[in-house]
Design a protein around this motif. Structure first.
Motif, PDB file in Angstrom:
ATOM      1  N   UNK A  50      69.059  12.631  47.533  1.00 24.82           N
ATOM      2  CA  UNK A  50      69.564  13.997  47.475  1.00 24.82           C
ATOM      3  C   UNK A  50      69.808  14.445  46.041  1.00 24.82           C
ATOM      4  N   UNK A  51      69.978  15.771  45.890  1.00 21.54           N
ATOM      5  CA  UNK A  51      70.386  16.379  44.622  1.00 21.54           C
ATOM      6  C   UNK A  51      71.527  17.346  44.915  1.00 21.54           C
ATOM      7  N   UNK A  52      72.491  17.381  44.032  1.00 19.29           N
ATOM      8  CA  UNK A  52      73.576  18.347  44.143  1.00 19.29           C
ATOM      9  C   UNK A  52      73.292  19.506  43.198  1.00 19.29           C
ATOM     10  N   UNK A  53      73.214  20.711  43.743  1.00 21.87           N
ATOM     11  CA  UNK A  53      72.909  21.910  42.961  1.00 21.87           C
ATOM     12  C   UNK A  53      74.028  22.930  43.100  1.00 21.87           C
ATOM     13  N   UNK A  54      75.269  22.447  43.171  1.00 23.98           N
ATOM     14  CA  UNK A  54      76.407  23.323  43.442  1.00 23.98           C
ATOM     15  C   UNK A  54      76.816  24.180  42.257  1.00 23.98           C
ATOM     16  N   UNK A  55      76.500  23.759  41.033  1.00 28.37           N
ATOM     17  CA  UNK A  55      76.896  24.533  39.854  1.00 28.37           C
ATOM     18  C   UNK A  55      75.922  25.691  39.689  1.00 28.37           C
ATOM     19  N   UNK A  56      76.367  26.865  40.139  1.00 27.08           N
ATOM     20  CA  UNK A  56      75.510  28.041  40.178  1.00 27.08           C
ATOM     21  C   UNK A  56      76.243  29.246  39.601  1.00 27.08           C
ATOM     22  N   UNK A  57      75.445  30.181  39.095  1.00 24.46           N
ATOM     23  CA  UNK A  57      75.969  31.471  38.648  1.00 24.46           C
ATOM     24  C   UNK A  57      75.131  32.559  39.285  1.00 24.46           C
ATOM     25  N   UNK A  58      75.806  33.433  40.020  1.00 24.19           N
ATOM     26  CA  UNK A  58      75.114  34.493  40.771  1.00 24.19           C
ATOM     27  C   UNK A  58      74.027  33.888  41.659  1.00 24.19           C
ATOM     28  N   UNK A  59      74.358  32.748  42.270  1.00 23.49           N
ATOM     29  CA  UNK A  59      73.471  32.035  43.190  1.00 23.49           C
ATOM     30  C   UNK A  59      72.203  31.527  42.514  1.00 23.49           C
ATOM     31  N   UNK A  60      72.230  31.453  41.198  1.00 19.42           N
ATOM     32  CA  UNK A  60      71.145  30.837  40.440  1.00 19.42           C
ATOM     33  C   UNK A  60      71.626  29.477  39.950  1.00 19.42           C
ATOM     34  N   UNK A  61      70.871  28.431  40.249  1.00 23.18           N
ATOM     35  CA  UNK A  61      71.279  27.086  39.866  1.00 23.18           C
ATOM     36  C   UNK A  61      71.287  26.943  38.343  1.00 23.18           C
ATOM     37  N   UNK A  62      72.299  26.246  37.842  1.00 22.52           N
ATOM     38  CA  UNK A  62      72.438  26.059  36.404  1.00 22.52           C
ATOM     39  C   UNK A  62      72.465  24.577  36.036  1.00 22.52           C
ATOM     40  N   UNK A  63      73.118  23.779  36.884  1.00 24.77           N
ATOM     41  CA  UNK A  63      73.189  22.332  36.696  1.00 24.77           C
ATOM     42  C   UNK A  63      72.761  21.672  38.002  1.00 24.77           C
TER      43      UNK A  63
ATOM     44  N   UNK B 177      71.208  14.105  35.397  1.00 23.26           N
ATOM     45  CA  UNK B 177      71.733  15.475  35.416  1.00 23.26           C
ATOM     46  C   UNK B 177      70.795  16.368  34.603  1.00 23.26           C
ATOM     47  N   UNK B 178      70.591  17.578  35.089  1.00 21.58           N
ATOM     48  CA  UNK B 178      69.709  18.547  34.423  1.00 21.58           C
ATOM     49  C   UNK B 178      70.474  19.834  34.158  1.00 21.58           C
ATOM     50  N   UNK B 179      70.290  20.378  32.962  1.00 22.96           N
ATOM     51  CA  UNK B 179      70.876  21.672  32.610  1.00 22.96           C
ATOM     52  C   UNK B 179      69.743  22.646  32.293  1.00 22.96           C
ATOM     53  N   UNK B 180      69.868  23.859  32.805  1.00 15.75           N
ATOM     54  CA  UNK B 180      68.873  24.886  32.527  1.00 15.75           C
ATOM     55  C   UNK B 180      69.323  25.699  31.318  1.00 15.75           C
ATOM     56  N   UNK B 181      68.552  25.631  30.245  1.00 16.11           N
ATOM     57  CA  UNK B 181      68.822  26.411  29.043  1.00 16.11           C
ATOM     58  C   UNK B 181      68.094  27.744  29.185  1.00 16.11           C
ATOM     59  N   UNK B 182      68.859  28.818  29.222  1.00 15.04           N
ATOM     60  CA  UNK B 182      68.280  30.124  29.512  1.00 15.04           C
ATOM     61  C   UNK B 182      68.572  31.109  28.384  1.00 15.04           C
ATOM     62  N   UNK B 183      67.732  32.126  28.300  1.00 13.97           N
ATOM     63  CA  UNK B 183      67.886  33.174  27.288  1.00 13.97           C
ATOM     64  C   UNK B 183      68.803  34.252  27.829  1.00 13.97           C
ATOM     65  N   UNK B 184      70.091  33.947  27.837  1.00 13.95           N
ATOM     66  CA  UNK B 184      71.106  34.870  28.310  1.00 13.95           C
ATOM     67  C   UNK B 184      72.329  34.765  27.409  1.00 13.95           C
ATOM     68  N   UNK B 185      73.094  35.827  27.335  1.00 18.02           N
ATOM     69  CA  UNK B 185      74.287  35.864  26.490  1.00 18.02           C
ATOM     70  C   UNK B 185      75.531  35.801  27.369  1.00 18.02           C
ATOM     71  N   UNK B 186      76.162  34.625  27.501  1.00 17.09           N
ATOM     72  CA  UNK B 186      77.346  34.503  28.353  1.00 17.09           C
ATOM     73  C   UNK B 186      78.491  35.417  27.920  1.00 17.09           C
TER      74      UNK B 186
END
Length: 676
Positions: free
Chosen positions: A226-239, A340-349
């Motif tokens: 399994x994979x845990x994809x619970x760390x999300x922002x606006x229902x988009x997976x981040x971790x 663990x995987x982190x998605x690096x995105x072009x967004x300004x938090x």
């Protein structure tokens, strides 16, 4: 095995697939739009062919053009990656009919699982746990209101087609249902060409855990944990991580067997992911999860599974598509360590995660962990597609070690030219709840204040910035100086003293700089920051100048392949315009000069402007209408997301310059307000 593979995708997944194909001796074909004509995946392919204009509907979603390209260049297989046409059953069928292998499941399995209502019915038939909800064909507002009242609130509205968090809305009460339905249907229609929705009971404090399954054409089917994809922002997976924190063997057995039942029901082959929602209010339980949906493709987060099982899932995909049996049986698939995987995105938090575009700059270095990237330094990041730059994947002996490795990578990652979420991710890796495995889909909202960018320019950052400003001033009159030759007020037999003025974000700063043979210090409003001179080093980088601030002489850091004394604490990019400071993935700017566009004499808050290029989905209001601060005035669709543009003050609408459906550029004035 195949001779030539066309990859019907772009960015990091196209580069990732090419890496495996190259190792297997398979020639690769890239496709590209006008926005990607100089992209990394185009450069790395053996052959490349243009599809059309930048818009995905005119290029990457044109299955006919992709098939034509495959036939012209002699491809015997097409890999769709993820997104775009990866879950399009008609495209998969067209490939098969043209005699070209589709690297994915059969079209009928895509159809069965591609629509959430059909997938729910199949899950129920095989006895997999399913949440109470409504997924029938009747879509009238009255029927949906009746069913919502039966299910109870809060509930979720979900688009029947597609995925990626699009077309999903949370509804707290019957009063908010009509507006949420309108918004969800509009987004679903724009994203998937299908505005049908379903209703589902909302699980409070949910965890999102999915199972990677794999089947072949010979009837063999296995899971890869399994994979845990619970760390999300606006229902988009981040971790994403594997295994799931708190997972037990009893829960894992119940979970994976449910996933395999669903996959067997549709005779699934190739890679797929069965997604479940867990009740996260306590320990994981064998009876505490429910089926969500099945993704009939490779997932963005597949590298964490590859890390813990030591396998190449793209190679498995290619072998299965070529008719081979699965390389391993279930008993032979062993899990080792944690990833663990982190998605690096072009967004300004700091600005509500507003998407960003521009030319990627920064400092290249040899990473100690896996990086899957679709861009190199100097590439332009387009504003046409999603915001994913790259993925950082760390594998350790256990979860704490994997997180430490990821945090170390993020703390030294230097990216400039565009806004990113690197600093945000680095702070997340130090969040106590996350470190303790207390993950759920609302964690980022709960910890928003802790994860936000550090306020202002503290004295130490001001000291670093002031040093950089002095260097930038020297650039105006000659060659690049050593930091030991700054115009810093040095005097014989006395400590140097200088007043420095520069602009940061958003204020102007005036501080006192003192220096001697050993250190440089800055003072502002009673606060002090000190930088030791023996920890400063200057390195040239890509035609600009970079100053590295090192903090530990007992370690060696790699900078463009050259060893330098000291691990990097901060990086200063200096040019004639100003200074950029990067520290723990976060970016601060120092400007020597500034211009203010105020030609029409209006307060900036009077204009509602497009923050980035996109399409106006809807405009609310009309001229002379009274509005309140925070009221939604327009909805902009850009980079696969809807952005609500709100009134910046109380007042009246003076003029509206746009209409529904209009394409706009960043900075375009959409609506002008006037004060009360």
């Amino acid at each position: 095995m195949f001779n030539t593979l066309l990859i019907a995708n772009r960015g990091e997944i196209a580069c990732r697939i090419m890496r495996t194909a190259r190792r297997l001796g398979i020639s690769t074909i890239a496709v590209y739009s006008d926005a990607d004509q100089n992209a990394k995946h185009v450069r790395e392919a053996d052959h490349a062919i243009r599809l059309g204009p930048a818009a995905a509907r005119d290029s990457y979603l044109r299955g006919d053009l992709i098939l034509k390209a495959a036939q012209e260049l002699g491809a015997d297989a097409i890999h769709p990656g993820y997104g775009f046409l990866s879950e399009n059953a008609d495209f998969a069928q067209a490939c098969t009919s043209a005699g070209i292998a589709f690297v994915g499941p059969r079209p009928d399995a895509i159809r069965d699982m591609g629509l959430k209502d059909r997938a729910k019915a199949i899950a129920q038939q095989v006895g997999a746990p399913v949440l109470p909800g409504y997924w029938e064909a009747e879509q009238s507002t009255e029927r949906l209101k009746t069913e919502a009242d039966r299910i109870g609130f809060p509930l979720l509205i979900k688009a029947v087609a597609g995925g990626g968090g699009r077309g999903i809305r949370v509804v707290e009460s019957l009063d908010g249902l009509a507006l949420a339905l309108q918004s969800a249907k509009r987004e679903a229609a724009a994203a998937f060409g299908d505005d049908r929705v379903m209703l589902e009971r909302l699980v409070l404090c949910p965890r999102h855990i999915e199972v990677q399954i794999f089947g072949d054409l010979h009837g063999n089917l296995v899971h890869l944990f399994e994979r845990d994809c619970s760390i999300q922002r606006r229902r988009q997976k981040l971790i994403e991580e594997a295994p799931a924190p708190g997972m037990t063997e009893a829960v894992r057995d119940s979970l994976t067997q449910a996933a395999l039942k669903i996959a067997r029901a549709v005779h699934y082959c190739n890679a797929g992911t069965v997604e479940f929602v867990f009740d996260g209010q306590g320990p994981l339980r064998p009876d505490g999860f429910w089926f969500l949906e099945m993704n009939t493709r490779l997932q963005v987060e597949h590298p964490v599974t590859e890390a813990i099982v030591g396998l190449d899932l793209v190679e498995w995909q290619l072998r299965v598509a070529a008719g081979e049996k699965l390389p391993l049986n279930q008993a032979d698939i062993i899990m080792t360590g944690a990833a663990i995987e982190a998605r690096l995105v072009a967004e300004d938090p700091s600005k509500g995660f507003l998407p960003s575009s521009g030319v990627l700059g920064g400092l290249s270095h040899q990473s100690k962990i896996r990086i899957d990237s679709g861009f190199d330094l100097g590439d332009r990041f387009p504003d046409t597609y999603d915001s994913l730059i790259e993925k950082a994947i760390a594998h350790g002996q256990d979860r704490p070690q994997a997180i430490r490795l990821l945090q170390q990578e993020l703390s030294t990652r230097v990216v400039t030219g565009i806004k990113t979420n690197i600093g945000y991710l680095e702070r997340l890796c130090r969040l106590p709840a996350f470190l303790q495995g207390e993950v759920h889909t609302g964690l980022l909202e709960e910890a928003a204040s802790v994860l936000s960018k550090p306020d202002g320019y503290d004295a130490r950052r001001l000291a670093l910035g002031a040093i950089g400003v002095q260097v930038a001033r020297e650039l105006e009159i000659g060659d690049f100086p050593s930091p030991f030759n700054l115009a810093d007020g040095w005097r014989l037999n006395a400590n140097a003293h200088l007043a420095v003025h520069f602009e940061g974000e958003p204020d102007t700063y005036s501080l006192s700089i003192k220096s001697d043979a050993t250190q440089i210090s800055a003072s502002i409003a009673g606060d002090h920051g000190v930088v030791a001179r023996n920890l400063l080093q200057v390195v040239g980088q890509s035609g600009a100048w970079t100053m590295l601030i090192a903090h530990d002489k007992n370690h060696r850091a790699m900078v463009d392949g050259d060893a330098t004394i000291g691990s990097i604490a901060a990086t200063l990019f200096v040019d004639k315009v100003g200074v950029t400071l990067v520290e723990n993935g976060e970016v601060w700017h120092y400007r020597l000069t500034s211009t203010h566009d105020n030609s029409d004499g209006l307060d900036a808050s009077d204009d509602i402007q497009a923050p980035l290029p996109g399409k106006i989905v809807m405009v609310y209001g009309k001229p002379n209408q009274q509005v309140k601060q925070g009221q939604v005035l327009a909805v902009l669709e850009a980079m696969k997301m809807e952005h609500a543009l709100t009134a910046t003050r109380d007042g009246f609408i003076q003029e509206i310059y746009v209409q529904d459906g209009r394409q706009v550029k960043a900075g375009d004035t959409l609506i002008r307000l006037k004060p009360e």
